[in-house]
Write a protein that holds these residues in place. Sequence first.
Motif, PDB file in Angstrom:
ATOM      1  N   THR A  66       0.713  -1.060  -0.056  1.00  0.00           N
ATOM      2  CA  THR A  66       0.151  -0.064  -0.120  1.00  0.00           C
ATOM      3  C   THR A  66       0.883   1.049  -0.049  1.00  0.00           C
ATOM      4  OG1 THR A  66      -1.885  -1.290   1.269  1.00  0.00           O
ATOM      5  CG2 THR A  66      -1.845   1.287   1.271  1.00  0.00           C
ATOM      6  N   ARG A  67       1.937   1.261   0.795  1.00  0.00           N
ATOM      7  CA  ARG A  67       2.674   2.416   0.921  1.00  0.00           C
ATOM      8  C   ARG A  67       3.429   2.809  -0.380  1.00  0.00           C
ATOM      9  NH1 ARG A  67       5.192   1.385   6.816  1.00  0.00           N
ATOM     10  NH2 ARG A  67       3.542   2.422   7.930  1.00  0.00           N
ATOM     11  N   ALA A  68       4.045   1.686  -1.137  1.00  0.00           N
ATOM     12  CA  ALA A  68       4.605   1.666  -2.353  1.00  0.00           C
ATOM     13  C   ALA A  68       3.809   2.180  -3.528  1.00  0.00           C
ATOM     14  CB  ALA A  68       5.194   0.307  -3.031  1.00  0.00           C
ATOM     15  N   PHE A  83     -10.425 -16.453 -12.926  1.00  0.00           N
ATOM     16  CA  PHE A  83      -9.615 -15.823 -13.900  1.00  0.00           C
ATOM     17  C   PHE A  83      -8.244 -16.372 -13.929  1.00  0.00           C
ATOM     18  CE2 PHE A  83     -12.692 -12.357 -12.674  1.00  0.00           C
ATOM     19  CZ  PHE A  83     -12.955 -12.227 -14.129  1.00  0.00           C
ATOM     20  N   ARG A  84      -8.162 -17.416 -13.157  1.00  0.00           N
ATOM     21  CA  ARG A  84      -6.937 -18.229 -13.147  1.00  0.00           C
ATOM     22  C   ARG A  84      -5.555 -17.577 -12.600  1.00  0.00           C
ATOM     23  NH1 ARG A  84      -7.705 -23.147 -17.270  1.00  0.00           N
ATOM     24  NH2 ARG A  84      -9.898 -23.067 -17.380  1.00  0.00           N
ATOM     25  N   THR A  85      -5.592 -16.902 -11.680  1.00  0.00           N
ATOM     26  CA  THR A  85      -4.620 -16.267 -11.274  1.00  0.00           C
ATOM     27  C   THR A  85      -4.539 -16.399  -9.597  1.00  0.00           C
ATOM     28  OG1 THR A  85      -3.829 -13.850 -10.744  1.00  0.00           O
ATOM     29  CG2 THR A  85      -6.511 -14.216 -10.544  1.00  0.00           C
ATOM     30  N   SER A  86      -4.022 -15.718  -8.667  1.00  0.00           N
ATOM     31  CA  SER A  86      -3.726 -16.231  -7.345  1.00  0.00           C
ATOM     32  C   SER A  86      -4.935 -15.137  -6.572  1.00  0.00           C
ATOM     33  CB  SER A  86      -2.349 -16.202  -6.835  1.00  0.00           C
ATOM     34  OG  SER A  86      -2.023 -14.586  -6.792  1.00  0.00           O
ATOM     35  N   TRP A  87      -5.325 -15.959  -5.379  1.00  0.00           N
ATOM     36  CA  TRP A  87      -6.100 -14.992  -4.584  1.00  0.00           C
ATOM     37  C   TRP A  87      -5.117 -13.781  -3.918  1.00  0.00           C
ATOM     38  CZ3 TRP A  87      -5.089 -14.110   0.633  1.00  0.00           C
ATOM     39  CH2 TRP A  87      -4.028 -15.080   1.269  1.00  0.00           C
ATOM     40  N   GLN A  88      -4.009 -13.815  -3.783  1.00  0.00           N
ATOM     41  CA  GLN A  88      -3.261 -12.696  -3.172  1.00  0.00           C
ATOM     42  C   GLN A  88      -3.117 -11.856  -4.356  1.00  0.00           C
ATOM     43  OE1 GLN A  88      -2.210 -16.142  -3.667  1.00  0.00           O
ATOM     44  NE2 GLN A  88      -0.903 -16.667  -1.845  1.00  0.00           N
ATOM     45  N   SER A  89      -2.979 -11.886  -5.604  1.00  0.00           N
ATOM     46  CA  SER A  89      -2.910 -11.002  -6.665  1.00  0.00           C
ATOM     47  C   SER A  89      -4.250 -10.292  -6.844  1.00  0.00           C
ATOM     48  CB  SER A  89      -2.772 -11.664  -7.938  1.00  0.00           C
ATOM     49  OG  SER A  89      -2.824 -10.682  -8.863  1.00  0.00           O
ATOM     50  N   GLU A  90      -5.152 -11.230  -6.417  1.00  0.00           N
ATOM     51  CA  GLU A  90      -6.705 -10.365  -6.165  1.00  0.00           C
ATOM     52  C   GLU A  90      -6.899  -9.411  -5.273  1.00  0.00           C
ATOM     53  OE1 GLU A  90      -9.403 -10.728  -8.600  1.00  0.00           O
ATOM     54  OE2 GLU A  90      -7.665 -11.408  -9.868  1.00  0.00           O
ATOM     55  N   ILE A  91      -6.351  -9.921  -4.173  1.00  0.00           N
ATOM     56  CA  ILE A  91      -6.332  -8.880  -2.828  1.00  0.00           C
ATOM     57  C   ILE A  91      -5.763  -7.555  -3.522  1.00  0.00           C
ATOM     58  CG2 ILE A  91      -5.476  -8.554  -0.670  1.00  0.00           C
ATOM     59  CD1 ILE A  91      -7.510 -10.535  -0.517  1.00  0.00           C
ATOM     60  N   VAL A  92      -4.759  -7.670  -4.058  1.00  0.00           N
ATOM     61  CA  VAL A  92      -3.820  -6.510  -4.283  1.00  0.00           C
ATOM     62  C   VAL A  92      -4.553  -5.675  -5.682  1.00  0.00           C
ATOM     63  CG1 VAL A  92      -1.585  -5.498  -5.328  1.00  0.00           C
ATOM     64  CG2 VAL A  92      -1.382  -7.524  -3.855  1.00  0.00           C
ATOM     65  N   ARG A  93      -5.118  -6.562  -6.445  1.00  0.00           N
ATOM     66  CA  ARG A  93      -6.026  -5.676  -7.479  1.00  0.00           C
ATOM     67  C   ARG A  93      -7.079  -5.059  -6.935  1.00  0.00           C
ATOM     68  NH1 ARG A  93      -6.716  -6.029 -12.568  1.00  0.00           N
ATOM     69  NH2 ARG A  93      -5.345  -8.006 -12.876  1.00  0.00           N
ATOM     70  N   TYR A  94      -7.739  -5.749  -5.772  1.00  0.00           N
ATOM     71  CA  TYR A  94      -8.819  -4.813  -5.138  1.00  0.00           C
ATOM     72  C   TYR A  94      -8.209  -3.552  -4.128  1.00  0.00           C
ATOM     73  CZ  TYR A  94     -11.355  -9.213  -5.943  1.00  0.00           C
ATOM     74  OH  TYR A  94     -11.729 -10.593  -6.535  1.00  0.00           O
ATOM     75  N   LEU A  95      -7.072  -3.622  -3.680  1.00  0.00           N
ATOM     76  CA  LEU A  95      -6.535  -2.461  -3.129  1.00  0.00           C
ATOM     77  C   LEU A  95      -6.292  -1.351  -4.092  1.00  0.00           C
ATOM     78  CD1 LEU A  95      -4.981  -1.094  -0.760  1.00  0.00           C
ATOM     79  CD2 LEU A  95      -2.747  -2.238  -1.448  1.00  0.00           C
ATOM     80  N   VAL A  96      -5.707  -1.815  -5.348  1.00  0.00           N
ATOM     81  CA  VAL A  96      -5.542  -0.803  -6.283  1.00  0.00           C
ATOM     82  C   VAL A  96      -6.818  -0.068  -6.444  1.00  0.00           C
ATOM     83  CG1 VAL A  96      -4.915  -0.398  -8.711  1.00  0.00           C
ATOM     84  CG2 VAL A  96      -3.263  -1.639  -7.147  1.00  0.00           C
ATOM     85  N   HIS A  97      -7.969  -1.019  -7.132  1.00  0.00           N
ATOM     86  CA  HIS A  97      -9.048  -0.661  -7.467  1.00  0.00           C
ATOM     87  C   HIS A  97      -9.732   0.563  -6.405  1.00  0.00           C
ATOM     88  CE1 HIS A  97     -12.558  -1.257 -10.160  1.00  0.00           C
ATOM     89  NE2 HIS A  97     -13.303  -1.067  -8.874  1.00  0.00           N
TER      90      HIS A  97
END
Length: 166
Positions: A13-15, A105-119
């Motif tokens: 988040t800071r980055a 979407f054949r990705t990782s749940w961790q990537s989805e968490i970061v996607r939602y943060l960005v969104h």
Amino acid sequence: MKKINRRLLKQITRALLEVLELEKAEIGICLVAAPEMTRLNEGFLKHQGSTDVMAFDYGFVVPPSGGPRRKTASAQKNRLKPGQLTLHGEIFICVDEAVLQARRFRTSWQSEIVRYLVHGILHLLGFDDANAGVRRKMKREENRRLRRLARCFSLAQLSGPAKIPA
């Protein structure tokens, strides 16, 4: 619910905020399960069921009269000027939805968490996804930011707890 390395999520988040050139930000990030997200989605947005992410913008200006809280036109215009922004908000991320969408979407749940943060942060910056045209623009920006974060951090490491001092 999945265990999440909160320390790493905070670093990510800071980055992201640094890359967006935000001078100040007061953002709460709440990781919730589907029942809580359903309650929020139905209570605040009047949408049925759960959703992946919700952002609540608290960057309002209160008029001297104490009347209704509304953003001023100049405050909204200034929200997109790098180096001059202060964000105030709360982002609710549904971990259960991240797991479901990762399978879809054949990705990782961790990537989805970061996607939602960005969104959520893009919403706080004034991005909108109400119609197809602006949704595409927001999605491009979301994808671009997610790719950059994935190059800087091992998103898979979000799946472990980190001790944060109280």
